[in-house]
Design an enzyme around this catalytic site. Structure first.
Site, PDB file in Angstrom:
ATOM      1  N   HIS A  75      -3.574   0.725 -14.379  1.00 56.65           N
ATOM      2  CA  HIS A  75      -4.447   1.758 -14.940  1.00 56.65           C
ATOM      3  C   HIS A  75      -4.146   3.080 -14.251  1.00 56.65           C
ATOM      4  O   HIS A  75      -4.137   3.147 -13.025  1.00 56.65           O
ATOM      5  CB  HIS A  75      -5.919   1.385 -14.720  1.00 56.65           C
ATOM      6  CG  HIS A  75      -6.876   2.470 -15.087  1.00 56.65           C
ATOM      7  ND1 HIS A  75      -7.211   2.747 -16.389  1.00 56.65           N
ATOM      8  CD2 HIS A  75      -7.547   3.371 -14.324  1.00 56.65           C
ATOM      9  CE1 HIS A  75      -8.057   3.764 -16.417  1.00 56.65           C
ATOM     10  NE2 HIS A  75      -8.276   4.161 -15.166  1.00 56.65           N
ATOM     11  N   GLU A 128       0.831  -1.208   0.000  1.00 54.85           N
ATOM     12  CA  GLU A 128       0.000   0.000   0.000  1.00 54.85           C
ATOM     13  C   GLU A 128       0.862   1.254   0.000  1.00 54.85           C
ATOM     14  O   GLU A 128       0.516   2.245  -0.639  1.00 54.85           O
ATOM     15  CB  GLU A 128      -0.966   0.012   1.186  1.00 54.85           C
ATOM     16  CG  GLU A 128      -1.915   1.186   1.113  1.00 54.85           C
ATOM     17  CD  GLU A 128      -3.240   0.977   1.830  1.00 54.85           C
ATOM     18  OE1 GLU A 128      -4.069   1.889   1.739  1.00 54.85           O
ATOM     19  OE2 GLU A 128      -3.437  -0.067   2.459  1.00 54.85           O
ATOM     20  N   HIS A 142      -0.613 -14.239  -0.457  1.00 56.44           N
ATOM     21  CA  HIS A 142       0.714 -14.551   0.053  1.00 56.44           C
ATOM     22  C   HIS A 142       1.085 -15.970  -0.390  1.00 56.44           C
ATOM     23  O   HIS A 142       0.314 -16.906  -0.208  1.00 56.44           O
ATOM     24  CB  HIS A 142       0.750 -14.449   1.572  1.00 56.44           C
ATOM     25  CG  HIS A 142       0.261 -13.143   2.102  1.00 56.44           C
ATOM     26  ND1 HIS A 142       0.682 -11.937   1.621  1.00 56.44           N
ATOM     27  CD2 HIS A 142      -0.654 -12.867   3.072  1.00 56.44           C
ATOM     28  CE1 HIS A 142       0.076 -10.952   2.278  1.00 56.44           C
ATOM     29  NE2 HIS A 142      -0.748 -11.500   3.160  1.00 56.44           N
TER      30      HIS A 142
END
Length: 148
Positions: free
Chosen positions: A107, A64, A90
């Site tokens: 994108h 993230e 994972h």
């Protein structure tokens, strides 16, 4: 990425924010940084679960951090990108050294940015595959970033 890559000062790239307190506490270091492709590493030490393996949540924080930072670069200084969806699979774990995340744009649009992050160990063995989508919105005047 060469083995001698030096960490990038994200604050100097953005000019107004760093990588965030959590990413700093986890020891994440950016090695490449663009909206299209970014690379960061995270030490295994300090980011493990009780069995001594990298915690799955640590992989997600690395991913993230990569995806959101890349999306914010794409968004530009008058916009802000915020994660709205993330998923992770994972497939392995590390017990020492560094894990390396490579973030690739899927994108880059006006209102959404989606990236895939592949996390490998130092031998190139895949540990986790993550996809994140960020929404891009106008930055509000009261939205300030943490001072460095």
């Amino acid at each position: 990425m060469s083995a001698e890559a030096l960490p990038i000062d994200v604050m100097s790239v953005f000019g107004y924010r760093g990588i965030g307190n959590l990413a700093e506490k986890m020891g994440i270091e950016f090695l490449e940084l663009s909206a299209e492709r970014s690379v960061a590493r995270m030490p295994v030490e300090g980011n493990t679960q009780p069995l001594g393996l990298v915690h799955g949540g640590a992989y997600v924080v690395l991913a993230e951090s990569l995806g959101s930072t890349a999306a914010n670069l794409h968004a530009g200084p008058t916009k802000v990108a915020m994660g709205i969806e993330i998923n992770a699979s994972h497939s392995g774990s590390a017990t020492s050294g560094w894990v390396i995340g490579t973030c690739t744009a899927i994108h880059l649009g006006k209102s959404l940015a989606t990236h895939q992050i592949e996390i490998d160990d130092e031998k190139g063995r895949r540990l986790s595959t993550v996809r994140i989508t960020n929404i891009i919105k106008d930055r509000r005047p009261q939205q300030v970033f943490e001072p460095k």
